[in-house]
Motif scaffolding. Structure first.
Motif, mmCIF file in Angstrom:
data_model
loop_
_atom_site.group_PDB
_atom_site.id
_atom_site.type_symbol
_atom_site.label_atom_id
_atom_site.label_comp_id
_atom_site.label_asym_id
_atom_site.label_seq_id
_atom_site.Cartn_x
_atom_site.Cartn_y
_atom_site.Cartn_z
ATOM 1 N N PHE B 97 11.551 -5.726 3.319
ATOM 2 C CA PHE B 97 10.364 -6.570 3.220
ATOM 3 C C PHE B 97 9.338 -6.169 4.285
ATOM 4 O O PHE B 97 8.142 -5.997 3.993
ATOM 5 C CB PHE B 97 10.785 -8.040 3.382
ATOM 6 N N VAL B 98 9.813 -5.991 5.538
ATOM 7 C CA VAL B 98 8.899 -5.613 6.625
ATOM 8 C C VAL B 98 8.232 -4.277 6.317
ATOM 9 O O VAL B 98 7.018 -4.102 6.484
ATOM 10 C CB VAL B 98 9.681 -5.547 7.962
ATOM 11 N N CYS B 99 9.025 -3.292 5.830
ATOM 12 C CA CYS B 99 8.476 -1.976 5.521
ATOM 13 C C CYS B 99 7.424 -2.074 4.427
ATOM 14 O O CYS B 99 6.361 -1.445 4.525
ATOM 15 C CB CYS B 99 9.583 -1.032 5.067
ATOM 16 N N LEU B 100 7.718 -2.870 3.375
ATOM 17 C CA LEU B 100 6.772 -2.976 2.263
ATOM 18 C C LEU B 100 5.468 -3.617 2.722
ATOM 19 O O LEU B 100 4.377 -3.150 2.374
ATOM 20 C CB LEU B 100 7.392 -3.792 1.124
ATOM 21 N N VAL B 101 5.573 -4.690 3.539
ATOM 22 C CA VAL B 101 4.360 -5.368 4.010
ATOM 23 C C VAL B 101 3.543 -4.432 4.902
ATOM 24 O O VAL B 101 2.324 -4.287 4.734
ATOM 25 C CB VAL B 101 4.729 -6.667 4.754
ATOM 26 N N ALA B 102 4.250 -3.768 5.848
ATOM 27 C CA ALA B 102 3.533 -2.860 6.750
ATOM 28 C C ALA B 102 2.912 -1.713 5.965
ATOM 29 O O ALA B 102 1.756 -1.331 6.209
ATOM 30 C CB ALA B 102 4.485 -2.318 7.820
ATOM 31 N N GLY B 103 3.656 -1.159 4.999
ATOM 32 C CA GLY B 103 3.124 -0.065 4.189
ATOM 33 C C GLY B 103 1.926 -0.505 3.379
ATOM 34 O O GLY B 103 0.918 0.202 3.303
ATOM 35 N N ALA B 104 2.004 -1.716 2.773
ATOM 36 C CA ALA B 104 0.878 -2.219 1.988
ATOM 37 C C ALA B 104 -0.337 -2.408 2.879
ATOM 38 O O ALA B 104 -1.463 -2.081 2.488
ATOM 39 C CB ALA B 104 1.263 -3.533 1.316
ATOM 40 N N ALA B 105 -0.113 -2.917 4.125
ATOM 41 C CA ALA B 105 -1.241 -3.102 5.048
ATOM 42 C C ALA B 105 -1.885 -1.756 5.370
ATOM 43 O O ALA B 105 -3.113 -1.640 5.422
ATOM 44 C CB ALA B 105 -0.756 -3.789 6.332
ATOM 45 N N LEU B 106 -1.053 -0.720 5.576
ATOM 46 C CA LEU B 106 -1.606 0.600 5.899
ATOM 47 C C LEU B 106 -2.403 1.158 4.723
ATOM 48 O O LEU B 106 -3.495 1.708 4.903
ATOM 49 C CB LEU B 106 -0.472 1.564 6.275
ATOM 50 N N VAL B 107 -1.855 1.018 3.500
ATOM 51 C CA VAL B 107 -2.574 1.509 2.324
ATOM 52 C C VAL B 107 -3.889 0.759 2.176
ATOM 53 O O VAL B 107 -4.944 1.346 1.904
ATOM 54 C CB VAL B 107 -1.705 1.351 1.060
ATOM 55 N N TYR B 108 -3.864 -0.589 2.406
ATOM 56 C CA TYR B 108 -5.086 -1.375 2.341
ATOM 57 C C TYR B 108 -6.088 -0.877 3.376
ATOM 58 O O TYR B 108 -7.293 -0.803 3.107
ATOM 59 C CB TYR B 108 -4.753 -2.857 2.571
ATOM 60 N N GLY B 109 -5.574 -0.500 4.576
ATOM 61 C CA GLY B 109 -6.457 0.006 5.614
ATOM 62 C C GLY B 109 -7.138 1.302 5.212
ATOM 63 O O GLY B 109 -8.304 1.527 5.517
ATOM 64 N N THR B 110 -6.425 2.186 4.489
ATOM 65 C CA THR B 110 -7.033 3.466 4.121
ATOM 66 C C THR B 110 -8.159 3.291 3.120
ATOM 67 O O THR B 110 -8.982 4.188 2.978
ATOM 68 C CB THR B 110 -5.986 4.409 3.516
ATOM 69 N N LEU B 111 -8.203 2.128 2.404
ATOM 70 C CA LEU B 111 -9.271 1.937 1.415
ATOM 71 C C LEU B 111 -10.641 1.921 2.085
ATOM 72 O O LEU B 111 -11.651 2.262 1.459
ATOM 73 C CB LEU B 111 -9.048 0.623 0.650
ATOM 74 N N ASP B 112 -10.681 1.502 3.366
ATOM 75 C CA ASP B 112 -11.950 1.454 4.082
ATOM 76 C C ASP B 112 -12.359 2.808 4.641
ATOM 77 O O ASP B 112 -13.469 2.964 5.143
ATOM 78 C CB ASP B 112 -11.864 0.453 5.248
#
Lengths: 145, 190
Positions: B97-112
Motif C-alpha cells: 500500500f505504501v509503495c503504491l501510494v508513494a509511486g502514484a504521488a511520484l507519477v502525479y508529480g511528473t505530470l507537472d
C-alpha cells in the motif's frame, strides 16, 4: 588461490591496461569524458581485481591501509589547499585565475590540480573501504568457491 | 532524423523493459548474492540509458561506481552477514500500500514537469547555455562537464570529495582502522 592459473594470467593481463586507462581518464579528463571520480574508481578497481585473485594480504602488502588513509586525507588537502593558495595569491577561494598569467592556462592548471586531488581521494577511499570489509571475513579455501 | 529518433526510442524501450525485469527479479530473489549481482546489472542498464541521453560522464560514473565498486562492496558486506534474506514476518499488504501510494504521488508529480527534451525547458534556458557559451573563452577546455565540475562549481565538488572522505572515516570508525584480519565469532584479532 595458487591453483587458479587462468585467473592469475587473465588478471596479470588486465591490471596494467586498467591502471593506464585510469591515468588516461584522470589526465585527459579536460578533453574527453571522465575526471577524478571515474579515474579513481577505475584505479581502485585494478587493485580490487588483484586482491580478488591473490588475496587480501597480498593487497595490504602492496597498499598498506595506513598509507591509503594518509593519501585519502592528502587528496582532500590538495583540493582545499588549492583554494587557500588562490586566496593567498589574491583571488577568491578556488578562483584559479590567480594561478598564472594567461587566464585559460591558469584555469587548466587549477582544474588539473584539483582533479588530481579528487582522483587520489576517491581511489584510496574505495580501496580502503574494500580492505575494511574484506579483511574481516574468514580466509576462504579454494574448495569453498 | 526521424529514423534516428525511432532508433533511440526502441533502445530506450528495450533498456526500460530490462530495467523493470531486473527490478522484479531482485524483488523475487531470496539469495542476497544474486541480488547484489542483479543490482550491478541494474546499474549497468542505467549507464546504458545515460548514454542514450548523451550524458557520457554520468554513464561512465554509473558503470564504474554503481556496477563495479558498489557491487564489490556489497559482496564484501554479504560475506560479513548472511547470504540469504530473512523470511518476511508479516504480510506484505501494508508495504505494498505504501509503495503504491508513494509511486502514484511520484507519477502525479511528473505530470507537472515540462515535456522531455523540449527546447524551452528550464534546464536549457538558465545557466546551462551560459556555461556552454562561456567555457571556450573562460576556461578553454573542450569538456564542459569538467569545466563546470572543477571550476564553475568547484566548491560543490570539494564538498563531494569531503563526503567521500567522511564515508571512509565512518566505515573505519565502525569496522576498525587496523586492516588486520579478525578471526572467529567474537572478533578477536589474531
Amino acid at each position: 588461490m595458487e591453483h587458479h592459473s587462468i585467473l592469475r594470467v587473465v588478471s596479470k593481463l588486465l591490471i596494467p591496461p586498467m591502471l593506464v586507462y585510469a591515468l588516461y581518464v584522470q589526465f585527459h579528463g579536460e578533453y574527453s569524458p571522465g575526471g577524478g571520480f571515474q579515474a579513481g574508481v577505475v584505479f581502485a578497481a585494478a587493485f580490487v581485481l588483484y586482491s580478488l585473485v591473490h588475496g587480501i594480504d597480498a593487497l595490504t602488502r602492496v597498499a598498506p591501509p595506513r598509507v591509503l588513509h594518509a593519501l585519502a586525507g592528502l587528496g582532500v588537502l590538495i583540493f582545499a589547499g588549492t583554494g587557500v593558495v588562490t586566496m593567498a595569491l589574491g583571488d577568491a577561494y578556488l578562483g584559479y585565475y590567480a594561478l598564472g598569467e594567461h587566464p585559460q592556462h591558469a584555469q587548466e592548471w587549477g582544474i588539473v590540480v584539483v582533479e588530481f586531488g579528487v582522483g587520489m581521494t576517491v581511489a584510496t577511499v574505495m580501496l580502503s573501504l574494500f580492505i575494511a570489509f574484506a579483511s574481516h571475513t574468514r580466509k576462504l579455501d579454494d574448495k569453498d568457491w | 532524423m526521424t529514423a534516428n529518433l525511432i532508433g533511440i526510442a526502441i533502445i530506450d524501450i528495450v533498456f526500460f523493459t530490462l530495467l523493470v525485469l531486473t527490478a522484479i527479479a531482485i524483488l523475487r530473489q531470496r539469495n542476497l548474492f544474486a541480488v547484489a549481482m542483479l543490482s550491478g546489472v541494474f546499474s549497468l542498464l542505467s549507464a546504458g540509458l545515460f548514454v542514450t541521453l548523451d550524458a557520457m560522464d554520468v554513464a561512465f560514473t554509473e558503470a564504474a561506481v554503481g556496477a563495479g565498486i558498489s557491487t564489490v562492496l556489497m559482496l564484501g558486506t554479504l560475506a560479513l552477514t548472511s547470504r540469504d534474506e530473512a523470511k518476511r514476518p508479516r504480510s506484505a499488504l501494508l508495504p505494498l500500500f505504501v509503495c503504491l501510494v508513494a509511486g502514484a504521488a511520484l507519477v502525479y508529480g511528473t505530470l507537472d514537469m515540462p515535456p522531455f527534451g523540449a527546447v524551452d525547458n528550464p534546464i536549457q534556458t538558465h545557466v546551462a547555455p551560459e556555461y556552454i557559451a562561456r567555457t571556450p573563452t573562460d576556461i578553454g577546455i573542450p569538456n564542459v562537464v569538467a569545466a563546470v565540475l572543477a571550476s564553475y562549481r568547484g566548491f560543490d565538488t570539494l564538498g563531494e570529495v569531503v563526503v567521500v572522505f567522511a564515508a571512509l572515516v565512518a566505515v573505519l570508525l565502525m569496522l576498525g582502522t587496523s586492516g588486520r584480519r579478525t578471526n572467529g565469532k567474537n572478533g578477536k584479532e589474531e
